[in-house]
Write an enzyme that holds these catalytic residues in place. Structure first.
Site, PDB file in Angstrom:
ATOM      1  N   TYR A  61      13.620 -10.495  31.886  1.00 40.33           N
ATOM      2  CA  TYR A  61      14.415 -11.424  32.683  1.00 40.33           C
ATOM      3  C   TYR A  61      15.113 -10.679  33.829  1.00 40.33           C
ATOM      4  O   TYR A  61      16.128 -10.011  33.635  1.00 40.33           O
ATOM      5  CB  TYR A  61      15.469 -12.126  31.816  1.00 40.33           C
ATOM      6  CG  TYR A  61      14.910 -12.939  30.668  1.00 40.33           C
ATOM      7  CD1 TYR A  61      13.590 -13.380  30.651  1.00 40.33           C
ATOM      8  CD2 TYR A  61      15.715 -13.273  29.581  1.00 40.33           C
ATOM      9  CE1 TYR A  61      13.082 -14.127  29.597  1.00 40.33           C
ATOM     10  CE2 TYR A  61      15.215 -14.022  28.524  1.00 40.33           C
ATOM     11  CZ  TYR A  61      13.897 -14.432  28.538  1.00 40.33           C
ATOM     12  OH  TYR A  61      13.400 -15.168  27.494  1.00 40.33           O
ATOM     13  N   HIS A 145       7.952  -9.842  22.468  1.00 36.79           N
ATOM     14  CA  HIS A 145       7.975 -10.840  23.529  1.00 36.79           C
ATOM     15  C   HIS A 145       6.591 -11.056  24.140  1.00 36.79           C
ATOM     16  O   HIS A 145       5.962 -10.110  24.631  1.00 36.79           O
ATOM     17  CB  HIS A 145       8.941 -10.359  24.623  1.00 36.79           C
ATOM     18  CG  HIS A 145       9.364 -11.414  25.583  1.00 36.79           C
ATOM     19  ND1 HIS A 145      10.026 -11.136  26.754  1.00 36.79           N
ATOM     20  CD2 HIS A 145       9.231 -12.761  25.550  1.00 36.79           C
ATOM     21  CE1 HIS A 145      10.296 -12.258  27.391  1.00 36.79           C
ATOM     22  NE2 HIS A 145       9.805 -13.256  26.690  1.00 36.79           N
TER      23      HIS A 145
END
Length: 342
Positions: A61, A145
């Protein structure tokens, strides 16, 4: 509006308990648009004040920007007063000379690059770097992830490395985060997983997780945290140009979202409130993490999360063919009330 008492839920058998609403921190990494530093801090303060002190972030992110901003916003606060989740699988490195930033939807990011790394050493190094950016000595939850295309490495090195960290007490809960519910279901069936973060596959518009992920999680005692409850924005505002799964919404889905909104309006319920509540119909769901780019968005999510929704709304959606008749529906008083009935 009736006042709800927050009930924390344990993630699997990990001992980690979370409030039902958490903050998804991708917007703090400048997803799609730049967020000023003070605004990012105000979002975190608003989440804490609303009882949503469960923060989900990742190196991905904003190429570490989300973690850095979250760390600055939480600096000086009691570490036992909030829950932190981050992710591994993408290691960050400085840019090489002449190399350009690959934003992947994030803007105004640090000059770094992502490297896919599921080795034992890579997992350890990625977590250590996250701790440094967050300014803490521990996180509570670590997810592998977006590893759906790297399953051999997951089984060989990635998950064993996380399981080792859990056994050592470095982290308390481990799992996976992605938007492929079928892959998550396979991983939960095969491995000792505490929690999965499933994005966009258990929503008012996409209920595919009910066919694969949710049954195996219920059987194995694995908790589900739901992300993407608005399917990238379509269920927040079904207007032309709205995003669905990070891309412009197809016309058929835009039409369906408007039909959902129309039924909600008949009952005086915002579509966003119904979208937030819907996932809690299934008993495997422990929490939802929802992104917010402004304090107002965070405050609105918290307010809508506790709005009472009449059971007749869900029955009407079923009667009009907008929800399947065999779905587990959230017919309890609210998201803070454990359990649900079909």
């Amino acid at each position: 509006m009736r006042r709800h008492t927050t009930i924390y839920r344990e993630l699997g058998h990990s001992g980690v308990t979370v409030p039902p609403l958490g903050l998804g921190c991708a917007p703090l990494g400048n997803l799609y648009r730049a967020v000023p530093e003070e605004q990012a801090r105000a979002v975190v303060r608003t989440a804490l004040a609303a009882g949503a002190g469960y923060f989900d972030t990742a190196p991905h992110y904003g190429l570490g920007l989300s973690e850095e901003r979250l760390g600055r916003a939480l600096h000086g606060r009691d570490r036992d007063g909030y829950i932190l989740a981050t992710k591994v699988g993408r290691r960050l490195r400085p840019l090489a000379p002449g190399e350009e930033v690959a934003g992947e939807g994030f803007v105004d990011t640090p000059a770094r690059a992502r490297v896919r790394d599921l080795s034992r050493d890579g997992i350890h190094a990625t977590l250590e770097a996250s701790l440094e950016r967050l300014g803490v000595d521990r996180v509570d939850i670590v997810h592998l992830h977006d590893v759906e295309h790297h399953l051999r490495e997951v089984y060989d090195t990635g998950f064993p490395a996380l399981a080792e960290l859990r056994a050592q007490g470095v982290v308390r809960a481990i799992g996976f985060g992605m938007n492929h519910s079928d892959v998550l279901a396979r991983l939960v069936a095969d491995l000792d997983v505490d929690v999965v973060l499933c994005a966009g596959r258990w929503t008012l518009l996409d209920r595919s997780a009910l066919a694969d992920l949710l049954p195996v999680c219920a059987r194995r005692g694995t908790s589900v945290v739901v992300g993407g409850v608005y399917n990238s924005g379509l269920l927040a505002d079904p207007s032309p140009g709205a995003r669905y799964d990070y891309a412009p919404a197809p016309p058929a889905l835009l039409h369906r979202a408007r039909q959902l909104a129309a039924v909600c309006e008949e009952f005086g319920v915002p579509l966003k409130a119904a979208a937030l509540r819907f996932p809690f119909g299934h008993p495997a769901v422990a929490a939802a993490v929802v992104g917010a780019a402004t304090p107002g968005e965070m405050a609105e999510n918290a307010r809508l999360f506790t709005q009472e929704i009449p059971g007749a709304l869900w029955h009407t959606l079923v009667a009009r063919g907008l929800l399947d008749p065999d779905l587990p529906l959230p017919l309890t008083d609210g998201p803070d009330t454990p359990g649900a009935r079909p």
